[in-house]
Scaffold this motif. Structure first.
Motif, PDB file in Angstrom:
ATOM      1  N   TYR A  19      -8.192   0.813   6.061  1.00 22.50           N
ATOM      2  CA  TYR A  19      -7.626   1.304   7.310  1.00 22.50           C
ATOM      3  C   TYR A  19      -6.340   2.084   7.061  1.00 22.50           C
ATOM      4  O   TYR A  19      -6.160   3.184   7.576  1.00 22.50           O
ATOM      5  N   VAL A  20      -5.457   1.538   6.246  1.00 20.19           N
ATOM      6  CA  VAL A  20      -4.188   2.194   5.940  1.00 20.19           C
ATOM      7  C   VAL A  20      -4.428   3.496   5.181  1.00 20.19           C
ATOM      8  O   VAL A  20      -3.840   4.537   5.499  1.00 20.19           O
ATOM      9  N   HIS A  21      -5.297   3.470   4.207  1.00 24.67           N
ATOM     10  CA  HIS A  21      -5.575   4.671   3.417  1.00 24.67           C
ATOM     11  C   HIS A  21      -6.222   5.769   4.264  1.00 24.67           C
ATOM     12  O   HIS A  21      -5.837   6.933   4.174  1.00 24.67           O
ATOM     13  N   ARG A  22      -7.193   5.407   5.081  1.00 25.60           N
ATOM     14  CA  ARG A  22      -7.859   6.390   5.935  1.00 25.60           C
ATOM     15  C   ARG A  22      -6.883   6.980   6.955  1.00 25.60           C
ATOM     16  O   ARG A  22      -6.865   8.192   7.182  1.00 25.60           O
ATOM     17  N   THR A  23      -6.065   6.126   7.535  1.00 31.35           N
ATOM     18  CA  THR A  23      -5.085   6.596   8.511  1.00 31.35           C
ATOM     19  C   THR A  23      -4.093   7.548   7.871  1.00 31.35           C
ATOM     20  O   THR A  23      -3.795   8.616   8.409  1.00 31.35           O
ATOM     21  N   GLY A  24      -3.586   7.188   6.694  1.00 31.29           N
ATOM     22  CA  GLY A  24      -2.641   8.051   5.986  1.00 31.29           C
ATOM     23  C   GLY A  24      -3.251   9.389   5.609  1.00 31.29           C
ATOM     24  O   GLY A  24      -2.612  10.438   5.746  1.00 31.29           O
ATOM     25  N   TYR A  42       0.790  -1.224   0.000  1.00 28.64           N
ATOM     26  CA  TYR A  42       0.000   0.000   0.000  1.00 28.64           C
ATOM     27  C   TYR A  42       0.825   1.279   0.000  1.00 28.64           C
ATOM     28  O   TYR A  42       0.258   2.367   0.006  1.00 28.64           O
ATOM     29  N   GLY A  43       2.124   1.182   0.009  1.00 27.56           N
ATOM     30  CA  GLY A  43       2.981   2.342   0.144  1.00 27.56           C
ATOM     31  C   GLY A  43       2.816   3.384  -0.938  1.00 27.56           C
ATOM     32  O   GLY A  43       2.712   4.580  -0.656  1.00 27.56           O
ATOM     33  N   SER A  44       2.776   2.962  -2.191  1.00 29.32           N
ATOM     34  CA  SER A  44       2.694   3.944  -3.277  1.00 29.32           C
ATOM     35  C   SER A  44       1.367   4.702  -3.240  1.00 29.32           C
ATOM     36  O   SER A  44       1.337   5.916  -3.444  1.00 29.32           O
ATOM     37  N   TYR A  45       0.286   4.002  -2.939  1.00 31.19           N
ATOM     38  CA  TYR A  45      -1.007   4.680  -2.878  1.00 31.19           C
ATOM     39  C   TYR A  45      -1.070   5.616  -1.676  1.00 31.19           C
ATOM     40  O   TYR A  45      -1.551   6.745  -1.786  1.00 31.19           O
ATOM     41  N   CYS A  46      -0.576   5.171  -0.548  1.00 30.36           N
ATOM     42  CA  CYS A  46      -0.572   5.993   0.665  1.00 30.36           C
ATOM     43  C   CYS A  46       0.245   7.261   0.437  1.00 30.36           C
ATOM     44  O   CYS A  46      -0.172   8.355   0.801  1.00 30.36           O
ATOM     45  N   ASN A  47       1.388   7.109  -0.201  1.00 31.15           N
ATOM     46  CA  ASN A  47       2.249   8.253  -0.503  1.00 31.15           C
ATOM     47  C   ASN A  47       1.559   9.204  -1.476  1.00 31.15           C
ATOM     48  O   ASN A  47       1.626  10.415  -1.315  1.00 31.15           O
ATOM     49  N   LYS A  48       0.884   8.640  -2.463  1.00 30.61           N
ATOM     50  CA  LYS A  48       0.191   9.460  -3.461  1.00 30.61           C
ATOM     51  C   LYS A  48      -0.929  10.286  -2.828  1.00 30.61           C
ATOM     52  O   LYS A  48      -1.106  11.458  -3.156  1.00 30.61           O
ATOM     53  N   VAL A  49      -1.665   9.694  -1.911  1.00 31.12           N
ATOM     54  CA  VAL A  49      -2.742  10.405  -1.226  1.00 31.12           C
ATOM     55  C   VAL A  49      -2.163  11.543  -0.391  1.00 31.12           C
ATOM     56  O   VAL A  49      -2.651  12.678  -0.443  1.00 31.12           O
ATOM     57  N   ALA A  50      -1.107  11.266   0.360  1.00 29.21           N
ATOM     58  CA  ALA A  50      -0.485  12.295   1.193  1.00 29.21           C
ATOM     59  C   ALA A  50       0.097  13.417   0.331  1.00 29.21           C
ATOM     60  O   ALA A  50      -0.034  14.593   0.667  1.00 29.21           O
ATOM     61  N   TYR A  51       0.704  13.054  -0.794  1.00 28.11           N
ATOM     62  CA  TYR A  51       1.276  14.072  -1.681  1.00 28.11           C
ATOM     63  C   TYR A  51       0.183  14.954  -2.283  1.00 28.11           C
ATOM     64  O   TYR A  51       0.359  16.166  -2.420  1.00 28.11           O
ATOM     65  N   SER A  52      -0.953  14.358  -2.620  1.00 31.39           N
ATOM     66  CA  SER A  52      -2.038  15.152  -3.204  1.00 31.39           C
ATOM     67  C   SER A  52      -2.591  16.156  -2.188  1.00 31.39           C
ATOM     68  O   SER A  52      -3.094  17.207  -2.563  1.00 31.39           O
TER      69      SER A  52
END
Length: 92
Positions: free
Chosen positions: A70-75, A26-36
């Motif tokens: 869970y990971v996406h919402r937390t990030g 999930y790292g790339s998606y989590c990073n992409k969400v935070a960057y956006s």
């Protein structure tokens, strides 16, 4: 690649491999969400790492299903909190 259930089991066992597996999956998606949200690659990376730390500290006693949500919402929440903190004006 492990399934979400297997990764959650690693968190419950307090196995550090859980963080590696979460980052791989999930790292790339989590990073992409935070960057956006933040617009800064270094801040996005820091939020991604904070997401794994939060997962490590909260999964036992929680057993999230699905882990991806869970990971996406937390990030996302960590990035939003960082944005609010960075844009807050100092009070006199």
């Amino acid at each position: 690649m492990l399934t979400d259930t297997q990764i959650v089991d690693l968190y419950w066992q307090r196995n550090e491999q859980a963080i590696t597996e979460s980052r791989d999956k999930y790292g790339s998606y989590c990073n992409k969400v935070a960057y956006s949200i933040l617009g800064d690659p270094q801040d996005a990376e820091e939020c991604e790492h904070d997401t794994y730390l939060t997962a490590w500290n909260t999964i036992p006693p929680q057993r999230p299903d699905p882990l991806a949500g869970y990971v996406h919402r937390t990030g996302r929440n960590i990035a939003l909190k960082r944005l609010r903190s960075d844009s807050a004006q100092k009070r006199n």
